[in-house]
Design a protein around this motif. Structure first.
Motif, PDB file in Angstrom:
ATOM      1  N   SER A 128      -9.526   5.940  -8.229  1.00  0.00           N
ATOM      2  CA  SER A 128     -10.346   4.973  -7.502  1.00  0.00           C
ATOM      3  C   SER A 128      -9.782   3.564  -7.593  1.00  0.00           C
ATOM      4  N   LEU A 129      -9.044   3.284  -8.662  1.00  0.00           N
ATOM      5  CA  LEU A 129      -8.494   1.944  -8.843  1.00  0.00           C
ATOM      6  C   LEU A 129      -7.171   1.735  -8.112  1.00  0.00           C
ATOM      7  N   ILE A 130      -6.390   2.805  -7.923  1.00  0.00           N
ATOM      8  CA  ILE A 130      -5.063   2.627  -7.328  1.00  0.00           C
ATOM      9  C   ILE A 130      -5.021   2.974  -5.846  1.00  0.00           C
ATOM     10  N   ILE A 131      -5.968   3.780  -5.353  1.00  0.00           N
ATOM     11  CA  ILE A 131      -5.944   4.161  -3.944  1.00  0.00           C
ATOM     12  C   ILE A 131      -6.613   3.054  -3.131  1.00  0.00           C
ATOM     13  N   ALA A 132      -5.895   2.004  -2.921  1.00  0.00           N
ATOM     14  CA  ALA A 132      -6.359   0.856  -2.144  1.00  0.00           C
ATOM     15  C   ALA A 132      -5.132   0.150  -1.602  1.00  0.00           C
TER      16      ALA A 132
END
Length: 204
Positions: A16-20
């Protein structure tokens, strides 16, 4: 089951933190489309995240959160680097024809690695996400559970970066057109500009 639960928790939170849309992701996407140094760059990004996660889970998060000067120095470096890369991306967008993947010569590995490391370590959000946030939340687990949690978070980085780097080539037919490269570089320029601005605002 407790270990599996901790592992899945770390995996999902890490994902959730890196898929952006961020500096690292935009850079890896572009290199993947060009098929330039994909493996080593994906490895650097994933391994760097994993190392920072290990430090966070090991307790360094509390120390970093109490060192505002360090975060400020990294932030200033990030603003300068991201701003410069945004200018480069916008300049590339003015001449997209030369960026066809089939016609582009392989760029310098050293330059690519240097850029990759800068995108990784000159972004204070990387430390806040991996070391402080992921590291802080690891306090919910103890012993083997904490290790499983950290392993899950690290695995999320490896899956994402290698998936992005090698999956980018599926878009190659779209990027056979110069206009597509123009759009990509404009988007990258906007992302870098936005990140640089958001970091600059935190300095005041």
């Amino acid at each position: 089951m407790p270990l599996l639960s901790a592992f899945v928790s770390g995996l999902l939170l890490g994902a959730s933190l890196i898929i952006a849309i961020g500096a690292q992701n935009a850079f890896i996407l572009r290199q993947g489309l060009l098929r330039q140094h994909v493996f080593i760059l994906c490895l650097i990004c994933a391994a760097s995240d994993a190392a920072l996660i290990v430090l966070g889970v090991g307790g360094l998060g509390a120390l970093i959160s109490q060192a505002p000067v360090l975060i400020t120095v990294v932030t200033i470096g990030g603003v300068v680097f991201l701003g410069a890369y945004a200018v480069i991306a916008f300049r590339r967008a003015l001449h997209p024809a030369v960026m066809n993947a089939a016609e582009t010569q392989t760029g310098s590995l050293k330059a690519a690695i240097a850029a990759c490391l800068a995108f990784t370590f000159l972004n204070p959000h990387v430390y806040l996400d991996t070391v402080v946030l992921l590291g802080g939340l690891s306090a919910r687990f103890e012993g083997a559970g904490r290790i499983a949690y950290g392993a899950g978070a690290a695995l999320a980085s490896f899956i994402w970066f290698f998936g992005l780097g090698y999956g980018a080539r599926l878009l190659e037919p779209v990027f056979a057109r110069p206009a597509a490269w123009r759009v990509l570089d404009v988007v990258i320029g906007l992302v870098m500009s936005g990140l640089a601005t958001s970091l600059a605002v935190t300095l005041f």
